[in-house]
Design a protein around this motif. Sequence first.
Motif, PDB file in Angstrom:
ATOM      1  N   LEU A   4       0.927  -1.150   0.155  1.00 52.78           N
ATOM      2  CA  LEU A   4       0.063   0.067  -0.118  1.00 52.78           C
ATOM      3  C   LEU A   4       0.820   1.173  -0.161  1.00 52.78           C
ATOM      4  O   LEU A   4       0.693   2.342  -0.806  1.00 52.78           O
ATOM      5  CB  LEU A   4      -0.920   0.034   1.246  1.00 52.78           C
ATOM      6  N   HIS A   5       1.791   1.389   0.719  1.00 52.95           N
ATOM      7  CA  HIS A   5       2.782   2.486   1.038  1.00 52.95           C
ATOM      8  C   HIS A   5       3.363   2.606  -0.751  1.00 52.95           C
ATOM      9  O   HIS A   5       3.629   3.700  -0.992  1.00 52.95           O
ATOM     10  CB  HIS A   5       3.822   2.220   2.027  1.00 52.95           C
ATOM     11  N   LEU A   8       0.859   4.014  -2.949  1.00 49.77           N
ATOM     12  CA  LEU A   8       0.551   5.415  -2.892  1.00 49.77           C
ATOM     13  C   LEU A   8       1.974   6.386  -3.035  1.00 49.77           C
ATOM     14  O   LEU A   8       1.792   7.478  -3.379  1.00 49.77           O
ATOM     15  CB  LEU A   8       0.330   5.546  -1.286  1.00 49.77           C
ATOM     16  N   ARG A   9       2.986   5.941  -2.760  1.00 46.17           N
ATOM     17  CA  ARG A   9       4.350   6.854  -3.031  1.00 46.17           C
ATOM     18  C   ARG A   9       4.161   6.718  -4.822  1.00 46.17           C
ATOM     19  O   ARG A   9       4.616   7.868  -5.168  1.00 46.17           O
ATOM     20  CB  ARG A   9       5.424   6.070  -2.436  1.00 46.17           C
ATOM     21  N   ALA A  47      -6.526  -2.519  -1.475  1.00 54.74           N
ATOM     22  CA  ALA A  47      -6.404  -2.399  -0.103  1.00 54.74           C
ATOM     23  C   ALA A  47      -7.275  -2.609   0.913  1.00 54.74           C
ATOM     24  O   ALA A  47      -8.436  -2.210   0.420  1.00 54.74           O
ATOM     25  CB  ALA A  47      -5.604  -1.183  -0.022  1.00 54.74           C
ATOM     26  N   ILE A  52      -5.118   0.637   7.107  1.00 57.35           N
ATOM     27  CA  ILE A  52      -4.425   1.906   6.720  1.00 57.35           C
ATOM     28  C   ILE A  52      -4.034   2.577   8.122  1.00 57.35           C
ATOM     29  O   ILE A  52      -4.699   2.859   8.747  1.00 57.35           O
ATOM     30  CB  ILE A  52      -5.472   2.622   5.879  1.00 57.35           C
ATOM     31  N   GLU A  55       0.579   6.843   8.585  1.00 52.68           N
ATOM     32  CA  GLU A  55       1.439   7.265   7.284  1.00 52.68           C
ATOM     33  C   GLU A  55       0.632   7.193   6.031  1.00 52.68           C
ATOM     34  O   GLU A  55       0.615   7.953   5.222  1.00 52.68           O
ATOM     35  CB  GLU A  55       2.800   6.544   7.473  1.00 52.68           C
ATOM     36  N   SER A  56      -0.115   6.005   5.770  1.00 51.99           N
ATOM     37  CA  SER A  56      -0.842   5.664   4.802  1.00 51.99           C
ATOM     38  C   SER A  56      -1.806   6.893   4.526  1.00 51.99           C
ATOM     39  O   SER A  56      -2.239   7.314   3.566  1.00 51.99           O
ATOM     40  CB  SER A  56      -1.679   4.530   4.763  1.00 51.99           C
ATOM     41  N   ARG A  57      -2.620   7.153   5.693  1.00 52.10           N
ATOM     42  CA  ARG A  57      -3.729   8.066   5.743  1.00 52.10           C
ATOM     43  C   ARG A  57      -2.993   9.677   5.467  1.00 52.10           C
ATOM     44  O   ARG A  57      -3.738  10.331   4.587  1.00 52.10           O
ATOM     45  CB  ARG A  57      -4.176   8.637   7.113  1.00 52.10           C
TER      46      ARG A  57
END
Length: 108
Positions: A4-5, A8-9, A47, A52, A55-57
Amino acid sequence: MSALHETLRQMLAVLEAERQALAGLDLAAVLGTSNEKGRLCNALEAADPASIDEESRAMLDTARRLNEVNRQVRNLVAANVASRLDALGGAAPVYKPHASYALAGRPA
């Protein structure tokens, strides 16, 4: 780093690339980032919202803001093109910005 990170990155990087493409009026790059955003959105659908972390938020919030700014820039570019086409063709304006857009540009 979780999947997920990483996704998102990548989304943040693509949104930044889209902003640069919009600033440079680079249609090929805009289309490329659009395709990449679609691919990343498909990956994000898998996901689990319950997993979550903070950091993901924060990354999600940043991505939302960047996407909104890019959307507004796309709309401004489209309105500018429509205005120029109308002026060239002598046609009545097709697009009239909503009054709230005028208020957004005024100093407080």
